[in-house]
Structure formats: C-alpha cells, structure tokens
Design a protein around this motif. Structure first.
Motif, PDB file in Angstrom:
ATOM      1  N   GLU A  81      36.676  37.354 -48.181  1.00  0.00           N
ATOM      2  CA  GLU A  81      36.753  38.258 -49.335  1.00  0.00           C
ATOM      3  C   GLU A  81      35.376  38.808 -49.693  1.00  0.00           C
ATOM      4  O   GLU A  81      35.245  39.962 -50.118  1.00  0.00           O
ATOM      5  N   LEU A  82      34.353  37.998 -49.533  1.00  0.00           N
ATOM      6  CA  LEU A  82      33.016  38.398 -49.951  1.00  0.00           C
ATOM      7  C   LEU A  82      32.345  39.373 -48.985  1.00  0.00           C
ATOM      8  O   LEU A  82      31.282  39.920 -49.296  1.00  0.00           O
ATOM      9  N   THR A  83      32.974  39.622 -47.833  1.00  0.00           N
ATOM     10  CA  THR A  83      32.393  40.587 -46.898  1.00  0.00           C
ATOM     11  C   THR A  83      32.617  42.021 -47.346  1.00  0.00           C
ATOM     12  O   THR A  83      32.061  42.951 -46.753  1.00  0.00           O
ATOM     13  N   GLN A  84      33.437  42.222 -48.391  1.00  0.00           N
ATOM     14  CA  GLN A  84      33.731  43.592 -48.830  1.00  0.00           C
ATOM     15  C   GLN A  84      32.548  44.244 -49.535  1.00  0.00           C
ATOM     16  O   GLN A  84      32.558  45.433 -49.811  1.00  0.00           O
ATOM     17  N   GLY A  85      31.499  43.489 -49.859  1.00  0.00           N
ATOM     18  CA  GLY A  85      30.321  44.092 -50.465  1.00  0.00           C
ATOM     19  C   GLY A  85      29.869  43.323 -51.682  1.00  0.00           C
ATOM     20  O   GLY A  85      30.477  42.316 -52.061  1.00  0.00           O
ATOM     21  N   PRO A  86      28.774  43.771 -52.315  1.00  0.00           N
ATOM     22  CA  PRO A  86      28.260  43.083 -53.504  1.00  0.00           C
ATOM     23  C   PRO A  86      29.310  43.040 -54.608  1.00  0.00           C
ATOM     24  O   PRO A  86      30.042  44.013 -54.834  1.00  0.00           O
TER      25      PRO A  86
END
Length: 381
Positions: free
Chosen positions: A50-55
């Motif tokens: 989920e955290l790979t989608q960006g800041p």
C-alpha cells in the motif's frame, strides 16, 4: 494550498469463534488454531505494498476490526502495531481502536492490548438480556458482557464503545429501552445503537425470525433517542452516540469521505490525490488466498471512481452524519463544484430531507430516518 485529506488505516482480522446468524461481514469460523505470526507477516507485507503508492499523510487513526480481533494475543497486536509505526508516521494523538467480544478468555487480554498501544476498545455487547443473546446466536452472557466492560476499565481504557442492537426477535419497545438503559448505566464514552437488519447471505435472511414491525421500530428509535440524549450522549451519526470529545475519529474520517488504507482479508480502502481519480481497492476475502498473495498486494478488485459516481459516493457517507459536512468539504474531497448537485440538492431540501443551510450539506431528522430516499435523489440518471 488545499487542506490535506486525513488518513486512517483499517486492519481486518477475519476469524471468529462462531458466525452469528445476522452477520454479513467477512468473518470465518475458526476450524483450527490460527498462525497469528504468519497473519501479522501478511498484514505488514500488505501495508508495504500500500505504501508504494507514494508519500502519505500521518495516520490519524487505526481501526482493527473483524471478525473478532480479540482472538489474537496481546503480543501479536503489539507486533502488528509496532510494524505499522515503523512504516508510516503516526499522529501524536493517533486513535487506535480494537474490536472485542465479551468472552472471558478474550477479555483477559485487555491489559496487554492497552500496553501494545490500543487506546480505544469497542466491545460487541449486542444485548444485556440472555434470552435475546441466545436468539442472536451470541456465545456470551449478559454477565460476561458486564464483566468484560469492568475488565477493560481495570486495564486502563478510558475510551470504550459498546455495541447494542434493537429490533430483536420478539422484542417490545419496553424491552428495548430496558436493554438500552442498562447499557447506559455502565457509563461507556461511546454507544453504537443500531437496528437489527436482515442482510443477504446470512442465516437470518434465509430463515428470517419474527421482527417488530416498522411502526414499533420507529417508536423504539424515537424513545431510544430521548433516553440517550437525556444521559448525555449526542447523536453524531445514524447509529453512533458519544459523550463530549469521544466521537470515533476513524469513522468520522470515513464518513467525511477521507482516505484510509485497508489491509487484511476482505479489507477495503479509499485513496485520493490531487489531479488523480479517487481509487477504491478491496483485498482477497478468503484468509488462505489473502495470506498466499499478500506479498504481491492481495488485491481482489480495484476501481477508479467516475465523475458521475463521486456525488452519490460522497453522500452515501456524509449523509450518515447528523451534522453533515461543510459545503467546501464536498468540493475539496470530490473535485466537483456545488453546481453539479444543485438540482437534487434543491429537491432534497424541498422534501424536508436536508436542512436549507447554504453553508452546510446536512440531513434533517427526517432525512436521517429515511436515508435511502435521500440518497436516491443523488443517484446518476
């Protein structure tokens, strides 16, 4: 500069001791001992994806739901929350809720949950009448529910929600109010008081019990509202009542069309970013399939909301709130102008389903009672 959209995290733990006949959540009866460590590993892998989608913004809330999350040991919850904190910033006053059932073995873990960082407990009481509990297929007694509440207090919880149903099989108005009065006497900070409904794909839907008729249900609700208000509980959502300062921040964000990550078997999430369509994502619902695919995201479905879906999606959430939302929140969270909903908005106000306030989008008491009729006005043609 636009105000950042608040962010929450929903974590789903899908197992329960026994599936209740009214439950349509993604829950699965325990057939054997769960490998809690493996499931926590899968949850953290899911979060990494989920955290790979960006800041992302700091987490304002974490909500651990189910199923029955309190089947997990305190050490498992501690490892899970530590893993979350290592991956994403938490707001200094982050709200961390865990759902629990009143069974004695589960209640004994409350102190460990508090030590792990859980600061809000939500206990599924459902009734304080043993006959009604049996009719609902619950496996705890009224005495166990009271004991669990006291154990939560002894463990240091000062923010507790208790769930209670009304409109139960064979229940009279007097019985419903007696149940609610006994729950109020316990003194929780928050009460979720909601009507039993027969949902598709449940045992009660296929073998419906005899429930009170609509007129009786309406009288129950009105009398219950008076009882709750008189005890200092403010209704801020259709079925949510809180004492001052104790509204559920996680749910408020969800109903206000905020963003939330969803991890766990069957979890749902919503994300938005300036200039990009709003995305809704759901994870694999079967625990085995979820755990097998967590490393690659475990995504079962994903869709980008079309512009003609945004208004009704927004209203599906925001009109659950008794105070509604500021007009500018609709524009900020959907990217639409108020002109897009001018016609259905005027119709809703003319029918008395929404208040005629130029600064707010707010359901009237009538609109809260007949929410489906209100929402239908905003459906795309």
């Amino acid at each position: 500069m636009p105000t950042p959209v608040p962010l929450g995290l929903y974590i789903h733990i899908p197992w329960c001791v026994r599936k209740c006949p009214y439950c349509d959540f993604n829950s699965h009866e325990l057939r054997k001992a769960v490998d809690q460590g493996a499931y926590v590993d899968a949850l953290l892998q899911d979060l990494d994806n989920e955290l790979t989608q960006g800041p992302l913004a700091s987490l304002q809330s974490i909500f651990i739901g189910g199923g029955t999350p309190s089947l997990f040991e305190g050490a498992s919850i501690a490892r899970l929350l530590d893993g979350v904190a290592q991956r994403i910033d938490l707001a200094p006053d982050v709200e961390v809720t865990l759902e629990a059932n009143p069974g004695t073995a589960e209640a004994a873990r409350f102190a460990n949950y508090r030590a792990a960082g859980v600061n809000r407990l939500s206990i599924g009481v459902q009734s304080l009448n043993d006959a009604r509990l049996k009719a609902l297929g619950r496996i705890h007694s009224a005495a166990e529910a009271r004991s669990a509440y006291q154990m939560a207090r002894a463990a240091g919880f000062d923010n507790i929600n208790l769930d209670l149903m009304y409109g139960l099989p064979g229940q009279t108005q007097a019985a419903a109010l007696d149940d609610l009065g006994k729950l109020i006497d316990l003194g929780p900070e928050h009460i979720s008081w909601y009507q039993l409904t027969l949902e598709p794909n449940t045992l009660f839907h296929h073998r419906p019990p005899h429930l009170p008729d609509e007129d009786v249900l309406g009288d129950m609700m009105e009398a219950g509202l008076d009882l709750l208000a008189g005890a200092g509980y403010e209704r801020y959502e259709i079925s949510a009542y809180a004492r001052d300062g104790r509204r559920c921040r996680h749910k408020l964000n969800e109903w206000g069309f905020g963003d939330y990550l969803g991890i766990g078997a069957g979890a749902h999430g919503k994300s938005s970013a300036p200039g990009r369509p709003i995305r809704r994502r759901a994870k694999q619902s079967r625990p085995s399939a979820y755990m097998a695919s967590a490393a690659t995201g475990a995504v079962a479905s994903e869709r980008l909301l079309a512009s003609d879906e945004l208004a009704v999606e927004f209203f599906l959430n925001a009109m659950r709130l008794s105070e509604g939302v500021p007009v500018e929140q609709f524009e900020a969270r959907t990217g639409l102008t108020l002109a897009v909903i001018a016609q259905p908005l005027a119709r809703a106000r003319a029918l008395g389903l929404m208040l005629d306030d130029p600064q707010r989008l707010q359901p009237s008491p009538l609109g809260l009672r007949f929410l489906n009729d209100l929402l239908a006005l905003f459906e795309p043609d």
